[in-house]
Scaffold this motif. Structure first.
Motif, PDB file in Angstrom:
ATOM      1  N   SER A 177      60.049  16.506  65.965  1.00  0.00           N
ATOM      2  CA  SER A 177      60.428  17.925  65.910  1.00  0.00           C
ATOM      3  C   SER A 177      61.564  18.161  64.924  1.00  0.00           C
ATOM      4  O   SER A 177      61.997  19.295  64.765  1.00  0.00           O
ATOM      5  CB  SER A 177      60.876  18.403  67.281  1.00  0.00           C
ATOM      6  OG  SER A 177      59.845  18.275  68.203  1.00  0.00           O
ATOM      7  N   ARG A 178      62.070  17.077  64.352  1.00  0.00           N
ATOM      8  CA  ARG A 178      63.191  17.134  63.405  1.00  0.00           C
ATOM      9  C   ARG A 178      64.450  17.700  64.052  1.00  0.00           C
ATOM     10  O   ARG A 178      65.179  18.496  63.454  1.00  0.00           O
ATOM     11  CB  ARG A 178      62.810  17.940  62.168  1.00  0.00           C
ATOM     12  CG  ARG A 178      61.703  17.288  61.404  1.00  0.00           C
ATOM     13  CD  ARG A 178      61.466  17.985  60.099  1.00  0.00           C
ATOM     14  NE  ARG A 178      60.373  17.300  59.432  1.00  0.00           N
ATOM     15  CZ  ARG A 178      59.414  17.914  58.808  1.00  0.00           C
ATOM     16  NH1 ARG A 178      59.385  19.213  58.719  1.00  0.00           N
ATOM     17  NH2 ARG A 178      58.453  17.234  58.224  1.00  0.00           N
ATOM     18  N   LEU A 179      64.667  17.303  65.303  1.00  0.00           N
ATOM     19  CA  LEU A 179      65.880  17.723  65.991  1.00  0.00           C
ATOM     20  C   LEU A 179      67.069  16.872  65.582  1.00  0.00           C
ATOM     21  O   LEU A 179      68.208  17.268  65.709  1.00  0.00           O
ATOM     22  CB  LEU A 179      65.695  17.605  67.502  1.00  0.00           C
ATOM     23  CG  LEU A 179      64.690  18.572  68.134  1.00  0.00           C
ATOM     24  CD1 LEU A 179      64.560  18.294  69.616  1.00  0.00           C
ATOM     25  CD2 LEU A 179      65.119  20.002  67.909  1.00  0.00           C
ATOM     26  N   SER A 195      62.020  26.344  68.322  1.00  0.00           N
ATOM     27  CA  SER A 195      63.261  25.618  68.092  1.00  0.00           C
ATOM     28  C   SER A 195      64.315  25.966  69.134  1.00  0.00           C
ATOM     29  O   SER A 195      65.439  25.503  69.039  1.00  0.00           O
ATOM     30  CB  SER A 195      63.790  25.924  66.691  1.00  0.00           C
ATOM     31  OG  SER A 195      64.082  27.294  66.582  1.00  0.00           O
ATOM     32  N   SER A 196      63.960  26.776  70.118  1.00  0.00           N
ATOM     33  CA  SER A 196      64.943  27.169  71.117  1.00  0.00           C
ATOM     34  C   SER A 196      65.273  26.014  72.051  1.00  0.00           C
ATOM     35  O   SER A 196      64.482  25.092  72.254  1.00  0.00           O
ATOM     36  CB  SER A 196      64.429  28.365  71.933  1.00  0.00           C
ATOM     37  OG  SER A 196      63.408  27.941  72.807  1.00  0.00           O
ATOM     38  N   LEU A 197      66.445  26.081  72.632  1.00  0.00           N
ATOM     39  CA  LEU A 197      66.897  25.060  73.570  1.00  0.00           C
ATOM     40  C   LEU A 197      65.979  25.016  74.788  1.00  0.00           C
ATOM     41  O   LEU A 197      65.661  23.933  75.289  1.00  0.00           O
ATOM     42  CB  LEU A 197      68.346  25.338  73.986  1.00  0.00           C
ATOM     43  CG  LEU A 197      68.947  24.376  74.994  1.00  0.00           C
ATOM     44  CD1 LEU A 197      68.965  22.959  74.421  1.00  0.00           C
ATOM     45  CD2 LEU A 197      70.348  24.813  75.374  1.00  0.00           C
ATOM     46  N   ALA A 198      65.536  26.179  75.256  1.00  0.00           N
ATOM     47  CA  ALA A 198      64.652  26.233  76.425  1.00  0.00           C
ATOM     48  C   ALA A 198      63.342  25.493  76.147  1.00  0.00           C
ATOM     49  O   ALA A 198      62.863  24.724  76.986  1.00  0.00           O
ATOM     50  CB  ALA A 198      64.374  27.675  76.819  1.00  0.00           C
ATOM     51  N   TYR A 199      62.783  25.723  74.990  1.00  0.00           N
ATOM     52  CA  TYR A 199      61.521  25.074  74.628  1.00  0.00           C
ATOM     53  C   TYR A 199      61.671  23.557  74.599  1.00  0.00           C
ATOM     54  O   TYR A 199      60.869  22.825  75.165  1.00  0.00           O
ATOM     55  CB  TYR A 199      61.047  25.592  73.263  1.00  0.00           C
ATOM     56  CG  TYR A 199      59.716  25.011  72.831  1.00  0.00           C
ATOM     57  CD1 TYR A 199      58.535  25.618  73.240  1.00  0.00           C
ATOM     58  CD2 TYR A 199      59.642  23.871  72.040  1.00  0.00           C
ATOM     59  CE1 TYR A 199      57.305  25.102  72.855  1.00  0.00           C
ATOM     60  CE2 TYR A 199      58.424  23.343  71.660  1.00  0.00           C
ATOM     61  CZ  TYR A 199      57.258  23.965  72.069  1.00  0.00           C
ATOM     62  OH  TYR A 199      56.049  23.443  71.697  1.00  0.00           O
ATOM     63  N   HIS A 200      62.723  23.073  73.953  1.00  0.00           N
ATOM     64  CA  HIS A 200      62.937  21.634  73.842  1.00  0.00           C
ATOM     65  C   HIS A 200      63.307  21.013  75.190  1.00  0.00           C
ATOM     66  O   HIS A 200      62.956  19.869  75.460  1.00  0.00           O
ATOM     67  CB  HIS A 200      63.990  21.320  72.783  1.00  0.00           C
ATOM     68  CG  HIS A 200      63.536  21.682  71.397  1.00  0.00           C
ATOM     69  ND1 HIS A 200      62.392  21.163  70.820  1.00  0.00           N
ATOM     70  CD2 HIS A 200      64.068  22.522  70.479  1.00  0.00           C
ATOM     71  CE1 HIS A 200      62.242  21.659  69.611  1.00  0.00           C
ATOM     72  NE2 HIS A 200      63.244  22.489  69.382  1.00  0.00           N
ATOM     73  N   SER A 201      64.001  21.763  76.024  1.00  0.00           N
ATOM     74  CA  SER A 201      64.336  21.264  77.362  1.00  0.00           C
ATOM     75  C   SER A 201      63.082  21.088  78.204  1.00  0.00           C
ATOM     76  O   SER A 201      62.919  20.083  78.902  1.00  0.00           O
ATOM     77  CB  SER A 201      65.302  22.222  78.061  1.00  0.00           C
ATOM     78  OG  SER A 201      66.503  22.319  77.350  1.00  0.00           O
ATOM     79  N   ILE A 202      62.205  22.069  78.126  1.00  0.00           N
ATOM     80  CA  ILE A 202      60.943  21.981  78.868  1.00  0.00           C
ATOM     81  C   ILE A 202      60.107  20.817  78.337  1.00  0.00           C
ATOM     82  O   ILE A 202      59.507  20.068  79.105  1.00  0.00           O
ATOM     83  CB  ILE A 202      60.179  23.317  78.790  1.00  0.00           C
ATOM     84  CG1 ILE A 202      60.919  24.378  79.595  1.00  0.00           C
ATOM     85  CG2 ILE A 202      58.746  23.163  79.299  1.00  0.00           C
ATOM     86  CD1 ILE A 202      60.395  25.777  79.404  1.00  0.00           C
ATOM     87  N   ALA A 203      60.096  20.640  77.038  1.00  0.00           N
ATOM     88  CA  ALA A 203      59.354  19.523  76.443  1.00  0.00           C
ATOM     89  C   ALA A 203      59.922  18.191  76.920  1.00  0.00           C
ATOM     90  O   ALA A 203      59.170  17.273  77.247  1.00  0.00           O
ATOM     91  CB  ALA A 203      59.400  19.613  74.920  1.00  0.00           C
ATOM     92  N   ALA A 204      61.242  18.080  76.988  1.00  0.00           N
ATOM     93  CA  ALA A 204      61.872  16.830  77.442  1.00  0.00           C
ATOM     94  C   ALA A 204      61.511  16.533  78.892  1.00  0.00           C
ATOM     95  O   ALA A 204      61.211  15.379  79.244  1.00  0.00           O
ATOM     96  CB  ALA A 204      63.387  16.917  77.270  1.00  0.00           C
ATOM     97  N   VAL A 205      61.511  17.543  79.739  1.00  0.00           N
ATOM     98  CA  VAL A 205      61.130  17.343  81.148  1.00  0.00           C
ATOM     99  C   VAL A 205      59.671  16.924  81.236  1.00  0.00           C
ATOM    100  O   VAL A 205      59.318  16.012  81.993  1.00  0.00           O
ATOM    101  CB  VAL A 205      61.403  18.622  81.976  1.00  0.00           C
ATOM    102  CG1 VAL A 205      60.783  18.526  83.362  1.00  0.00           C
ATOM    103  CG2 VAL A 205      62.899  18.874  82.083  1.00  0.00           C
ATOM    104  N   ALA A 206      58.819  17.572  80.468  1.00  0.00           N
ATOM    105  CA  ALA A 206      57.395  17.217  80.480  1.00  0.00           C
ATOM    106  C   ALA A 206      57.182  15.784  80.000  1.00  0.00           C
ATOM    107  O   ALA A 206      56.372  15.045  80.580  1.00  0.00           O
ATOM    108  CB  ALA A 206      56.603  18.189  79.608  1.00  0.00           C
ATOM    109  N   LEU A 207      57.907  15.374  78.975  1.00  0.00           N
ATOM    110  CA  LEU A 207      57.783  14.005  78.470  1.00  0.00           C
ATOM    111  C   LEU A 207      58.301  12.992  79.481  1.00  0.00           C
ATOM    112  O   LEU A 207      57.730  11.908  79.627  1.00  0.00           O
ATOM    113  CB  LEU A 207      58.516  13.870  77.141  1.00  0.00           C
ATOM    114  CG  LEU A 207      57.864  14.607  75.970  1.00  0.00           C
ATOM    115  CD1 LEU A 207      58.820  14.690  74.793  1.00  0.00           C
ATOM    116  CD2 LEU A 207      56.563  13.942  75.574  1.00  0.00           C
TER     117      LEU A 207
END
Length: 164
Positions: free
Chosen positions: A161-163, A55-67
């Motif tokens: 991810s329920r963000l 749920s960390s910002l870093a994890y979601h940021s990396i996921a957004a870049v990958a997507l």
């Protein structure tokens, strides 16, 4: 091949080339390394490099870049490369059949590439593929469809991810 289609492919090739040529060489290498690192961290994040929590910002940021990178890859492959290559390969067929196959084959490949997500995702990808290809043909650019595709991927990820 219809004259308008030739013009589209030439303009598109010039558009991509101009965009790539504007980026300095060192920046290209840094950007490629950053994308590879981010994808590696996303894929291997759970076992080798901890991002503290999913749920960390870093994890979601990396996921957004990958997507976003996945959207760019799919747009280049299914909306640009495959139609252009099929047009060249099928040039001896009657024009209407060639035009039909040039559009339907990438669309079916795009939708079937999402089969691992289930039949609903295949139908969704089929509909999205139609809209995104129409967007490319109308705008004569890959950029609007790539942005739309990336935003859609990120929105689905956020909901999943329920963000939100």
């Amino acid at each position: 091949m219809v004259e308008g289609q030739v013009g589209y492919h030439l303009r598109h090739r010039v558009e991509v080339t101009q965009f790539v040529n504007r980026v300095p060489s060192q920046a290209k290498h840094v950007l490629i390394r950053l994308i590879v690192l981010l994808l590696y961290l996303l894929i291997q994040g759970r076992s080798t490099f901890r991002l503290h929590q999913e749920s960390s910002l870093a994890y979601h940021s990396i996921a957004a870049v990958a997507l976003a990178c996945a959207a760019l890859y799919e747009e280049l492959l299914y909306r640009c490369y495959l139609p252009e290559m099929l047009q060249r390969v099928l040039k001896k067929l009657p024009h209407r059949l060639q035009a039909f196959l040039t559009e339907i084959i990438p669309l079916l490949l795009f939708s079937s590439a999402h089969h691992y997500l289930g039949i609903a995702a295949v139908i969704n990808a089929l509909c999205a593929g139609i809209v995104l290809r129409h967007c490319v043909l109308k705008t004569q650019s890959i950029i609007p469809s790539t942005v739309a595709h990336a935003l859609y991927n990120i929105a689905i990820y956020a909901v999943w991810s329920r963000l939100i």
